[in-house]
Design an enzyme around this catalytic site. Structure first.
Site, PDB file in Angstrom:
ATOM      1  N   CYS A  51      -9.971  32.320  19.788  1.00 57.29           N
ATOM      2  CA  CYS A  51     -10.782  31.870  20.924  1.00 57.29           C
ATOM      3  C   CYS A  51     -11.193  30.426  20.724  1.00 57.29           C
ATOM      4  CB  CYS A  51     -12.017  32.763  21.049  1.00 57.29           C
ATOM      5  SG  CYS A  51     -13.264  32.052  22.135  1.00 57.29           S
ATOM      6  N   CYS A  54     -15.080  29.973  20.210  1.00 57.88           N
ATOM      7  CA  CYS A  54     -15.800  30.491  19.049  1.00 57.88           C
ATOM      8  C   CYS A  54     -16.076  29.332  18.082  1.00 57.88           C
ATOM      9  CB  CYS A  54     -14.992  31.595  18.360  1.00 57.88           C
ATOM     10  SG  CYS A  54     -15.259  33.239  19.075  1.00 57.88           S
ATOM     11  N   HIS A 116     -18.750  36.080  20.358  1.00 56.52           N
ATOM     12  CA  HIS A 116     -17.641  36.239  21.291  1.00 56.52           C
ATOM     13  C   HIS A 116     -17.794  37.472  22.185  1.00 56.52           C
ATOM     14  CE1 HIS A 116     -13.463  35.569  22.577  1.00 56.52           C
ATOM     15  NE2 HIS A 116     -13.247  36.856  22.424  1.00 56.52           N
ATOM     16  N   ASN A 156     -17.723  31.648  35.939  1.00 56.13           N
ATOM     17  CA  ASN A 156     -16.687  32.577  36.403  1.00 56.13           C
ATOM     18  C   ASN A 156     -16.611  33.655  35.350  1.00 56.13           C
ATOM     19  OD1 ASN A 156     -15.898  31.103  38.689  1.00 56.13           O
ATOM     20  ND2 ASN A 156     -14.554  29.803  37.457  1.00 56.13           N
ATOM     21  N   SER A 164     -10.677  32.161  31.982  1.00 54.65           N
ATOM     22  CA  SER A 164      -9.504  32.219  31.125  1.00 54.65           C
ATOM     23  C   SER A 164      -9.885  32.666  29.718  1.00 54.65           C
ATOM     24  CB  SER A 164      -8.811  30.854  31.103  1.00 54.65           C
ATOM     25  OG  SER A 164      -9.740  29.846  30.819  1.00 54.65           O
ATOM     26  N   HIS A 167     -15.144  34.796  26.120  1.00 52.11           N
ATOM     27  CA  HIS A 167     -16.310  34.254  25.407  1.00 52.11           C
ATOM     28  C   HIS A 167     -17.377  33.855  26.439  1.00 52.11           C
ATOM     29  CE1 HIS A 167     -17.836  32.457  21.561  1.00 52.11           C
ATOM     30  NE2 HIS A 167     -18.717  32.034  22.449  1.00 52.11           N
ATOM     31  N   HIS A 169     -19.503  31.999  28.620  1.00 57.69           N
ATOM     32  CA  HIS A 169     -19.638  30.568  28.889  1.00 57.69           C
ATOM     33  C   HIS A 169     -19.664  30.324  30.381  1.00 57.69           C
ATOM     34  CE1 HIS A 169     -15.328  30.980  29.684  1.00 57.69           C
ATOM     35  NE2 HIS A 169     -15.340  29.786  30.256  1.00 57.69           N
ATOM     36  N   GLN A 171     -19.787  26.708  33.346  1.00 57.59           N
ATOM     37  CA  GLN A 171     -19.346  25.334  33.499  1.00 57.59           C
ATOM     38  C   GLN A 171     -20.371  24.538  34.295  1.00 57.59           C
ATOM     39  OE1 GLN A 171     -15.173  24.646  34.472  1.00 57.59           O
ATOM     40  NE2 GLN A 171     -14.816  26.848  34.527  1.00 57.59           N
TER      41      GLN A 171
HETATM   42  O1  LIG Z   1     -11.884  25.601  34.578  1.00 59.17           O
HETATM   43  P1  LIG Z   1     -11.257  26.931  34.359  1.00 59.17           P
HETATM   44  O2  LIG Z   1     -12.203  27.974  33.875  1.00 59.17           O
HETATM   45  O3  LIG Z   1     -10.033  26.855  33.491  1.00 59.17           O
HETATM   46  O4  LIG Z   1     -10.745  27.384  35.802  1.00 59.17           O
HETATM   47  C1  LIG Z   1     -11.368  28.299  36.654  1.00 59.17           C
HETATM   48  O5  LIG Z   1     -12.509  27.754  37.320  1.00 59.17           O
HETATM   49  C2  LIG Z   1     -12.270  26.630  38.165  1.00 59.17           C
HETATM   50  C3  LIG Z   1     -13.552  26.264  38.859  1.00 59.17           C
HETATM   51  O6  LIG Z   1     -14.029  27.284  39.690  1.00 59.17           O
HETATM   52  C4  LIG Z   1     -11.161  26.912  39.187  1.00 59.17           C
HETATM   53  O7  LIG Z   1     -10.807  25.694  39.820  1.00 59.17           O
HETATM   54  C5  LIG Z   1      -9.908  27.501  38.522  1.00 59.17           C
HETATM   55  O8  LIG Z   1      -8.989  27.894  39.520  1.00 59.17           O
HETATM   56  C6  LIG Z   1     -10.334  28.718  37.683  1.00 59.17           C
HETATM   57  O9  LIG Z   1      -9.217  29.295  37.043  1.00 59.17           O
END
Ligand SMILES: O=P(O)(O)O[C@H]1O[C@H](CO)[C@@H](O)[C@H](O)[C@H]1O
Ligand SMILES: O=P(O)(O)O[C@H]1O[C@H](CO)[C@@H](O)[C@H](O)[C@H]1O
Lengths: 344, 344
Positions: A51, A54, A116, A156, A164, A167, A169, A171
């Site tokens: 990961c 991590c 994790h 997300n 993806s 873990h 997290h 943004q």
């Molecule tokens: O930045 P990440 O986690 O790789 O990407 C994820 O979040 C982003 C923001 O919502 C999107 O644009 C991507 O399509 C999604 O896969």
């Protein structure tokens, strides 16, 4: 609640975005023969050597994640926004059709915990409070820049929602321009304040608490409701009871209560279908564009896709993309499901 | 094309919806460790005894699908809209926040062919022309009703886009109200006509044909482009060269050309990743609300989710739901990929 609305197709108006949602409670009997999602499996390892989030591991871009012990913030290795992006603006052809402008900003990743296998739902309130403090600090720091007008904090959660990595997290995307959704919510809140001389979301949360039927949870400082105009099946909005514009305006006690409310909403979600509930979640503080925003009431949106089980989701496709959003279960019945899950 | 826009983060304006999209061409190097979709398998049987859309079979609701030989239209057994839905409208609590109104309409299913294994991409042009004729007839019939203001024809293709059955079919949702997307597109087209004294999409298609870089295909009566402001990776818009408001306004030759353009766009899609390309597709004719719409230019949207391969899609999640839509590849590079696929 109008009983006609509980069993018949109708539209509801979202006063924040000034848009309609189509509600078809009559459609829940529909059998489902379409795509089944892979059931979500919770991460089992407390540390995963593969990961990139991590502590101490090397990321895809080559950088090393620090050996952090609480929260951890770093610049996204594949940022959608960059501070040094060139500024330009064009109307190619001069017909007012091919309009583009350079956009700059910052994309950061916020690890919620070195562990994790944790999620907001099973972190302790003090641990989540540390995340809230990081968000507030990021909002303050990024918001103080002249070239940033909005700071979008979001998470997300779950592969179904594009995460993806399991873990824990989120943004932060901070941009020079104010994003579309915020432009709409500004207009909705402004219109209400001008017309009624009071804050839309102050009036809304008071009414929801009084009516009770869409309330999912309450504490000293916050209420969580399935909005009357919810689009996603189990959509939730968290509202502060006080007219607060952003994280910085919160008292220490309110930050604790916000952490505690995030914990109750996410852990309630996990109980609905006994599965780690996927969602996109985001904070909507006031813009940091240097203007005054008396109309703005801080709020947090949760947009979760699951509809009927851990493997059957709502698809936002054809009619939703080309016409209007559409939902099958009413906001009131979704709130009831969530309240029952919370009580289990 | 502004070369700065080909490699740097920027925003583009969608003049139809009057909204921005964030473009981050710098982000395409990002490795993908998230959800992989199940590769799509084309239906192999010409007749599937378990398919409720195959001629002569019994549907979930108990009705029997006729033994049709060309196209076939029936009322959706689990309709989101009904003609006899009660009319009501309420502002519970009188605060202008809990606003709902009864919504009525019709939901129909349109089978494109009795053959279970076909798709628009591998039907013949005369077979697709029969589908176009059905759409035109449905638009005319439903549009003549006083209680219908919009007729939304669409197709969800592929399990990834919520289709519950691979049998070639689309849907028609006709409603008493004008859906959100159409409200926005009306406003965008009206504003342009008022300001520039010419039709937005007439000006747009002429310019795209002249510039060429976003054009995917052309024929005598139509052009297919990746719109300058595309949101989905390989989004396409089909525009008639003539200022036509809807299907009824088309000549017989134009209907043939429309059928042929639908065939080229869908078969080009299938060649991009050598897989049946999922998408939501929909026609946007003028509203049938009894008003004149000189600003309206008929168009067709294709919103396909695949991004990098048959199993890696674009997720419209966190930032997209809470902020603004975001894309990685530019419209120009997507158009180039599509043109190359078309030439293969
Ligand atoms: O930045 P990440 O986690 O790789 O990407 C994820 O979040 C982003 C923001 O919502 C999107 O644009 C991507 O399509 C999604 O896969
Ligand atoms: O009517 P269907 O094909 O069963 O359902 C599909 O299309 C509808 C219209 O876009 C959506 O509301 C559903 O979420 C989707 O699964």
């Amino acid at each position: 609640m109008n009983p006609l609305a509980q069993t018949n197709p109708h539209r509801r108006f979202n006063p924040l975005k000034q848009e309609w949602v189509l509600v078809s409670p009559n459609r829940t009997q529909r059998p489902w023969q379409g795509q089944m999602e892979k059931p979500v499996v919770a991460a089992a390892l407390t540390y995963d050597p593969d990961c990139y989030l991590c502590p101490g591991n090397i990321r895809a871009g080559g950088a090393r994640t620090d050996k952090y012990t609480s929260t951890y913030v770093f610049e996204n290795d594949y940022a959608a926004l960059k501070l040094d992006a060139p500024r330009f603006s064009n109307d190619e052809d001069g017909k007012g059709i091919l309009i583009a402008e350079g956009e700059s900003g910052v994309c950061r990743v916020v690890c919620f915990s070195p562990r994790h296998d944790l999620t907001l739902a099973n972190m302790t309130v003090p641990e989540i409070r540390a995340v809230v403090d990081v968000w507030a600090e990021q909002y303050r720091e990024l918001g103080s820049r002249d070239d940033i007008a909005y700071v979008q904090v979001f998470e997300n959660r779950g592969a179904m929602m594009g995460a993806s990595n399991p873990h824990p997290h989120g943004q932060i995307w901070a941009s020079r321009s104010i994003p579309n959704e915020i432009v709409s919510e500004l207009a909705g809140q402004r219109a209400y304040l001008e017309e009624r001389k009071c804050c839309l979301l102050c009036a809304y949360q008071e009414m929801e608490i009084r009516l009770g039927e869409r309330v999912v949870a309450t504490n000293e400082s916050f209420v969580a409701v399935v909005p009357y105009w919810a689009v996603w099946p189990f959509e939730v909005m968290i509202l502060p009871l006080r007219h607060i514009t952003d994280l910085e305006a919160m008292t220490a006690a309110e930050r604790d209560d916000f952490a505690s409310m995030l914990q109750s909403v996410t852990s309630t979600y996990d109980r609905v279908f006994d599965t780690p509930f996927p969602y996109s979640m985001g904070l909507h503080p006031q813009p940091v564009d240097g203007e005054k925003h008396p109309e703005w009431h801080f709020h947090t949106h949760f947009y979760p896709p699951l509809l009927r089980s851990a493997t059957i989701r709502k698809f936002m496709v054809g009619y939703e993309l080309l016409g209007s959003p559409q939902r099958d279960i009413t906001a009131e019945s979704a709130a009831e499901v969530l309240r029952k899950a919370a009580a289990r």
